[in-house]
Design a protein around this motif. Sequence first.
Motif, PDB file in Angstrom:
ATOM      1  N   UNK A 165       0.919  -1.045  -0.138  1.00  0.00           N
ATOM      2  CA  UNK A 165      -0.193  -0.052  -0.196  1.00  0.00           C
ATOM      3  C   UNK A 165       0.908   1.388   0.071  1.00  0.00           C
ATOM      4  N   UNK A 166       1.873   1.142   0.693  1.00  0.00           N
ATOM      5  CA  UNK A 166       2.903   2.332   0.931  1.00  0.00           C
ATOM      6  C   UNK A 166       3.356   2.559  -0.414  1.00  0.00           C
ATOM      7  N   UNK A 167       3.774   1.388  -0.995  1.00  0.00           N
ATOM      8  CA  UNK A 167       4.640   1.357  -2.560  1.00  0.00           C
ATOM      9  C   UNK A 167       3.428   1.834  -3.529  1.00  0.00           C
ATOM     10  N   UNK A 168       2.424   1.677  -3.391  1.00  0.00           N
ATOM     11  CA  UNK A 168       1.413   2.186  -4.411  1.00  0.00           C
ATOM     12  C   UNK A 168       1.146   3.638  -4.174  1.00  0.00           C
ATOM     13  N   UNK A 169       1.129   4.202  -2.933  1.00  0.00           N
ATOM     14  CA  UNK A 169       0.883   5.577  -2.816  1.00  0.00           C
ATOM     15  C   UNK A 169       1.846   6.226  -3.428  1.00  0.00           C
ATOM     16  N   UNK A 170       3.167   6.063  -2.905  1.00  0.00           N
ATOM     17  CA  UNK A 170       4.427   6.534  -3.573  1.00  0.00           C
ATOM     18  C   UNK A 170       4.851   6.494  -4.833  1.00  0.00           C
ATOM     19  N   UNK A 171       4.289   5.292  -5.417  1.00  0.00           N
ATOM     20  CA  UNK A 171       4.465   5.181  -6.894  1.00  0.00           C
ATOM     21  C   UNK A 171       3.875   6.052  -7.865  1.00  0.00           C
ATOM     22  N   UNK A 172       2.647   6.140  -7.287  1.00  0.00           N
ATOM     23  CA  UNK A 172       1.396   7.082  -7.919  1.00  0.00           C
ATOM     24  C   UNK A 172       2.311   8.695  -7.868  1.00  0.00           C
ATOM     25  N   UNK A 173       2.879   8.918  -6.838  1.00  0.00           N
ATOM     26  CA  UNK A 173       3.480  10.183  -6.475  1.00  0.00           C
ATOM     27  C   UNK A 173       4.572  10.479  -7.438  1.00  0.00           C
ATOM     28  N   UNK A 174       5.416   9.456  -7.477  1.00  0.00           N
ATOM     29  CA  UNK A 174       6.741   9.370  -8.174  1.00  0.00           C
ATOM     30  C   UNK A 174       6.090   9.659  -9.834  1.00  0.00           C
TER      31      UNK A 174
END
Length: 215
Positions: A165-174
């Motif tokens: 979930x954290x990776x999903x959020x930060x991936x969308x941001x990046x």
Amino acid sequence: MGCCSGRCTLIFLCTLQLMLAVERQVFDFLGYQWAPILSNFFHIILVILGLFGTIQYRARYIMVYTVWAALWVVWNVFLICFYLDVGGLSKDSDLLTFNISAHHSWWREHGPGCVRSDVFQTPPGVGATATSTGESHGYFTVTGCLLEYQYVEVLQSAVQILLALLGFVYACYVVSAITEEEDSFDFIGGFDPFPLYHVNEKPSPLLLKPMYQST
């Protein structure tokens, strides 16, 4: 994007996911859990792809990782339901081994504090025929476990869900940050093959005329 940006955080999350996935793969191999082995294999490949895309500013690779992160959450939710016997699932079934073997989680016998004792006896409920012929079957009992194996598996899946979930959020941001940078660079003519201030390199006809000096 600076060192403390979402890009660096995503690199850290991908690295942590990769380490935990390798650790989980080792124990799933020891327990012959074929379905988790295959899922862990794809997870490792796609996390590496996301890590490469983050380091090299490749938005498409990060988007593939984002899709996989969502699927990875779904898979780990299924594992939690499986080990907690939710929705008709049973942790004692051979579903994770594709019904080709009766192996179970490695943590079932080797969990923290677990002591295995082998018992050779005739199984309860067997008729007198088997008893009279001397047939015996080997069983084992596990005692002293500080944490039952199903809760170890559930804990591992919960950690995987949190990281995904954290990776999903930060991936969308990046991805959004990289896209904005590409759009802004294109706006000032970074990708324009014909710059705004184009210098005409064609020689002027006036420069080719011979200069005659009157005497």
